[in-house]
Scaffold this motif. Sequence first.
Motif, PDB file in Angstrom:
ATOM      1  N   ILE A   1       0.880  -1.158   0.000  1.00 61.88           N
ATOM      2  CA  ILE A   1       0.000   0.000   0.000  1.00 61.88           C
ATOM      3  C   ILE A   1       0.923   1.215   0.000  1.00 61.88           C
ATOM      4  CG2 ILE A   1      -1.847   1.218   1.192  1.00 61.88           C
ATOM      5  CD1 ILE A   1      -2.538  -1.718   0.342  1.00 61.88           C
ATOM      6  N   LEU A   2       0.880   1.995  -1.073  1.00 61.45           N
ATOM      7  CA  LEU A   2       1.729   3.177  -1.184  1.00 61.45           C
ATOM      8  C   LEU A   2       0.929   4.411  -0.797  1.00 61.45           C
ATOM      9  CD1 LEU A   2       3.380   2.551  -4.687  1.00 61.45           C
ATOM     10  CD2 LEU A   2       4.023   1.581  -2.478  1.00 61.45           C
ATOM     11  N   GLY A   3       1.439   5.157   0.169  1.00 66.07           N
ATOM     12  CA  GLY A   3       0.767   6.377   0.580  1.00 66.07           C
ATOM     13  C   GLY A   3       1.356   6.916   1.863  1.00 66.07           C
ATOM     14  N   THR A   4       0.881   8.083   2.247  1.00 62.84           N
ATOM     15  CA  THR A   4       1.441   8.779   3.398  1.00 62.84           C
ATOM     16  C   THR A   4       0.868   8.314   4.730  1.00 62.84           C
ATOM     17  OG1 THR A   4      -0.206  10.509   3.163  1.00 62.84           O
ATOM     18  CG2 THR A   4       1.908  10.843   2.037  1.00 62.84           C
ATOM     19  N   GLY A   5      -0.098   7.426   4.694  1.00 64.89           N
ATOM     20  CA  GLY A   5      -0.720   6.962   5.931  1.00 64.89           C
ATOM     21  C   GLY A   5      -2.030   7.667   6.231  1.00 64.89           C
ATOM     22  N   CYS A   6      -2.575   8.325   5.233  1.00 65.50           N
ATOM     23  CA  CYS A   6      -3.835   9.048   5.407  1.00 65.50           C
ATOM     24  C   CYS A   6      -5.008   8.063   5.544  1.00 65.50           C
ATOM     25  CB  CYS A   6      -4.077   9.992   4.228  1.00 65.50           C
ATOM     26  SG  CYS A   6      -4.395   9.127   2.676  1.00 65.50           S
ATOM     27  N   LYS A   7      -6.178   8.609   5.760  1.00 66.00           N
ATOM     28  CA  LYS A   7      -7.388   7.815   5.943  1.00 66.00           C
ATOM     29  C   LYS A   7      -7.646   6.894   4.743  1.00 66.00           C
ATOM     30  CE  LYS A   7     -12.227   8.601   7.180  1.00 66.00           C
ATOM     31  NZ  LYS A   7     -13.224   9.620   7.486  1.00 66.00           N
ATOM     32  N   LYS A   8      -7.455   7.417   3.542  1.00 74.45           N
ATOM     33  CA  LYS A   8      -7.687   6.609   2.334  1.00 74.45           C
ATOM     34  C   LYS A   8      -6.672   5.473   2.227  1.00 74.45           C
ATOM     35  CE  LYS A   8      -9.898  10.111  -0.528  1.00 74.45           C
ATOM     36  NZ  LYS A   8      -9.841  10.856  -1.783  1.00 74.45           N
ATOM     37  N   CYS A   9      -5.429   5.747   2.593  1.00 76.70           N
ATOM     38  CA  CYS A   9      -4.388   4.719   2.543  1.00 76.70           C
ATOM     39  C   CYS A   9      -4.694   3.598   3.534  1.00 76.70           C
ATOM     40  CB  CYS A   9      -3.014   5.320   2.844  1.00 76.70           C
ATOM     41  SG  CYS A   9      -2.520   6.599   1.670  1.00 76.70           S
ATOM     42  N   THR A  10      -5.138   3.992   4.716  1.00 78.44           N
ATOM     43  CA  THR A  10      -5.499   3.017   5.742  1.00 78.44           C
ATOM     44  C   THR A  10      -6.674   2.162   5.276  1.00 78.44           C
ATOM     45  OG1 THR A  10      -4.706   4.512   7.466  1.00 78.44           O
ATOM     46  CG2 THR A  10      -6.207   2.765   8.156  1.00 78.44           C
ATOM     47  N   ALA A  11      -7.666   2.797   4.674  1.00 77.43           N
ATOM     48  CA  ALA A  11      -8.836   2.066   4.176  1.00 77.43           C
ATOM     49  C   ALA A  11      -8.433   1.070   3.091  1.00 77.43           C
ATOM     50  CB  ALA A  11      -9.881   3.040   3.641  1.00 77.43           C
ATOM     51  N   LEU A  12      -7.537   1.483   2.196  1.00 73.95           N
ATOM     52  CA  LEU A  12      -7.085   0.570   1.140  1.00 73.95           C
ATOM     53  C   LEU A  12      -6.367  -0.634   1.746  1.00 73.95           C
ATOM     54  CD1 LEU A  12      -6.846  -0.026  -1.895  1.00 73.95           C
ATOM     55  CD2 LEU A  12      -4.716   1.288  -1.894  1.00 73.95           C
ATOM     56  N   GLY A  13      -5.558  -0.393   2.764  1.00 79.37           N
ATOM     57  CA  GLY A  13      -4.866  -1.496   3.443  1.00 79.37           C
ATOM     58  C   GLY A  13      -5.834  -2.469   4.090  1.00 79.37           C
ATOM     59  N   GLU A  14      -6.859  -1.938   4.744  1.00 79.41           N
ATOM     60  CA  GLU A  14      -7.876  -2.786   5.379  1.00 79.41           C
ATOM     61  C   GLU A  14      -8.651  -3.580   4.330  1.00 79.41           C
ATOM     62  OE1 GLU A  14     -10.124  -0.025   7.718  1.00 79.41           O
ATOM     63  OE2 GLU A  14      -8.520   0.193   9.200  1.00 79.41           O
ATOM     64  N   ASN A  15      -8.974  -2.946   3.216  1.00 82.02           N
ATOM     65  CA  ASN A  15      -9.696  -3.634   2.141  1.00 82.02           C
ATOM     66  C   ASN A  15      -8.839  -4.725   1.513  1.00 82.02           C
ATOM     67  OD1 ASN A  15     -11.830  -1.952   2.652  1.00 82.02           O
ATOM     68  ND2 ASN A  15     -11.586  -0.710   0.820  1.00 82.02           N
TER      69      ASN A  15
END
Length: 78
Positions: free
Chosen positions: A5-19
Amino acid sequence: MIIKILGTGCKKCTALGENAKAAAEAAGLSPEIVKVTDQAAIAGYGVMSTPALVIDEKVVSTGKVLNPAQIGALLTAG
């Protein structure tokens, strides 16, 4: 299999990781899930918009949060 999961750790990045985790579990897979937050590393993938999903070093999605069903289709397509 390695999912990144590439990202800064924002809400959207976290959601993608959970999904991604939910999709892997639903498919009966146990991949290693890695969060990449380093800007230089993200740029190394050619990603300009996060969050991004990388499966086995192949960028499969950028700039959106895929749902578990969409990620599951990518996991089983390979």
